[in-house]
Design a protein around this motif. Structure first.
Motif, mmCIF file in Angstrom:
data_model
loop_
_atom_site.group_PDB
_atom_site.id
_atom_site.type_symbol
_atom_site.label_atom_id
_atom_site.label_comp_id
_atom_site.label_asym_id
_atom_site.label_seq_id
_atom_site.Cartn_x
_atom_site.Cartn_y
_atom_site.Cartn_z
ATOM 1 N N ALA A 28 -20.837 42.999 -25.331
ATOM 2 C CA ALA A 28 -20.775 42.244 -26.586
ATOM 3 C C ALA A 28 -19.359 41.848 -26.982
ATOM 4 O O ALA A 28 -18.387 42.553 -26.674
ATOM 5 N N ASP A 29 -19.263 40.731 -27.692
ATOM 6 C CA ASP A 29 -18.000 40.372 -28.333
ATOM 7 C C ASP A 29 -17.679 41.444 -29.374
ATOM 8 O O ASP A 29 -18.578 41.989 -30.018
ATOM 9 N N GLY A 30 -16.392 41.727 -29.532
ATOM 10 C CA GLY A 30 -15.989 42.755 -30.497
ATOM 11 C C GLY A 30 -16.040 44.164 -29.946
ATOM 12 O O GLY A 30 -15.841 45.140 -30.678
ATOM 13 N N PHE A 31 -16.278 44.300 -28.627
ATOM 14 C CA PHE A 31 -16.423 45.616 -27.998
ATOM 15 C C PHE A 31 -15.199 46.497 -28.248
ATOM 16 O O PHE A 31 -15.317 47.699 -28.507
ATOM 17 N N GLU A 32 -13.998 45.907 -28.155
ATOM 18 C CA GLU A 32 -12.766 46.705 -28.316
ATOM 19 C C GLU A 32 -12.624 47.277 -29.720
ATOM 20 O O GLU A 32 -11.936 48.281 -29.913
ATOM 21 N N GLU A 33 -13.276 46.651 -30.688
ATOM 22 C CA GLU A 33 -13.170 47.130 -32.077
ATOM 23 C C GLU A 33 -14.392 47.951 -32.483
ATOM 24 O O GLU A 33 -14.608 48.217 -33.664
ATOM 25 N N ALA A 34 -15.212 48.341 -31.517
ATOM 26 C CA ALA A 34 -16.406 49.163 -31.792
ATOM 27 C C ALA A 34 -16.179 50.579 -31.285
ATOM 28 O O ALA A 34 -15.295 50.828 -30.462
ATOM 29 N N LYS A 35 -16.977 51.518 -31.777
ATOM 30 C CA LYS A 35 -16.911 52.912 -31.314
ATOM 31 C C LYS A 35 -18.100 53.162 -30.392
ATOM 32 O O LYS A 35 -19.247 53.134 -30.838
ATOM 33 N N VAL A 36 -17.827 53.373 -29.111
ATOM 34 C CA VAL A 36 -18.894 53.582 -28.127
ATOM 35 C C VAL A 36 -19.280 55.054 -28.114
ATOM 36 O O VAL A 36 -18.455 55.925 -27.840
ATOM 37 N N LEU A 37 -20.540 55.322 -28.422
ATOM 38 C CA LEU A 37 -21.025 56.703 -28.493
ATOM 39 C C LEU A 37 -21.709 57.150 -27.208
ATOM 40 O O LEU A 37 -21.550 58.293 -26.777
ATOM 41 N N GLU A 38 -22.494 56.256 -26.597
ATOM 42 C CA GLU A 38 -23.282 56.648 -25.437
ATOM 43 C C GLU A 38 -23.448 55.481 -24.474
ATOM 44 O O GLU A 38 -23.372 54.314 -24.863
#
Length: 307
Positions: free
Chosen positions: A80-90
């Protein structure tokens, strides 16, 4: 705010159905998780959702600022766009790991099976849970799609076992339903060239080179090959827009289990080496090749690295 779970761009049946199934599992475990999608669903997935009377997940443009869980993919070029500004949990996936970087530790479940839904069924059972009958039907559909009804070389014993268990929960005859579902996915007559290529297109990065590989299933490849010149115009537009070295559009006949590739860009020598076949007038015969994950990307990766 709900945690978002989603698969790759240009979603296929596994991406959509695994996102829905994983959201159900996490919900049963007390988490507020919502399945979403990164693009339009294809004809096969529409058939599946209609058959089991399930709404397609909400379309999202960006995941910036969100907590997210990934299924059925991990590569940055596919997410997804915005991946770098998201918190990946799993992350739950069955593909190679490539170009995947995060700032904090996360839960990862990766297995070399034919379908993400196979792994998700294991996770249900490890938590002493089972999916609802409708969700089981979606998960079965994902396995049928990714393994071409257990005929793909990506298919494992785990996928076959999971498919049988899910069919029992869903109350579905695998053979009858599977053939009907796969046939629905080959209804391509009304699609534009752009829609055909973007239905199931993925971009991969190998040793600094970006390549595109799209795939469609059909029972009549001649019908699509008649549109080759128009398809090449669209493919060349994508190569320019995305800065790709080359692009392969694999047209897979689900009856013969062979593919024909429409090729463009600056990669003929690499492609010919990878498949030990000559490219003639932008076409390459891919005998016995049906799996992008197992039969197309690995030899291309090796050929690029050895170039």
């Amino acid at each position: 705010m709900s945690i978002l779970v989603f698969g790759h761009k240009n979603p296929d049946t596994d991406t959509i159905c695994s996102a829905i199934a994983y959201a159900e599992l996490k919900g049963k475990l007390g988490k507020d998780v919502k399945a979403v999608r990164l693009g339009e669903v294809n004809e096969e997935t529409k058939f599946v959702l209609n058959y089991f009377k399930v709404e397609k997940p909400e379309l999202i443009e960006s995941v910036s600022g969100k907590e997210i869980m990934l299924v059925d993919h991990n590569e940055r070029t596919q997410t997804a766009d915005g991946f770098e500004e998201a918190k990946v949990l799993e992350l739950v996936d069955h593909h190679r790991i490539s170009n995947f970087n995060v700032d904090e530790p996360l839960y990862v479940r990766m297995e070399p099976v034919g379908c993400t839904a196979t792994i998700i069924l294991k996770l249900f059972k490890e938590n002493n849970l089972l999916p609802a009958p409708t969700t089981a039907g979606l998960m079965l559909s994902a396995i049928i799609s990714d393994t071409l009804l257990f005929k793909s070389p990506t298919c494992t014993e785990c996928d076959v076992k999971a498919g049988k268990e899910l069919a029992e929960i869903a109350g579905v005859n695998i053979e009858e339903y599977g053939l009907e579902m796969l046939k629905a996915g080959t209804d391509l007559g009304g699609k534009s060239e752009s829609e055909l290529i973007n239905m199931d297109m993925k971009i991969f990065e190998v040793d600094g080179s970006k390549i595109g590989v799209a795939q469609v299933n059909t029972v009549n490849e001649a019908e699509l090959l008649e549109r080759k010149e128009k398809l090449l115009v669209e493919i060349n537009n994508i190569i320019k827009k995305e800065g790709l070295k080359f692009f392969i559009f694999a047209i897979t006949n689900i009856l013969s289990n062979d593919s024909t590739g429409i090729v463009a860009g600056d990669g003929n020598a690499i492609i010919e080496k990878a498949f030990n076949e000559k490219i003639d007038n932008n076409l390459i015969a891919l005998k016995g090749i049906v799996s992008r994950k197992k039969q197309i990307i690995p030899p291309l990766t090796k050929a690029i690295q050895e170039a």
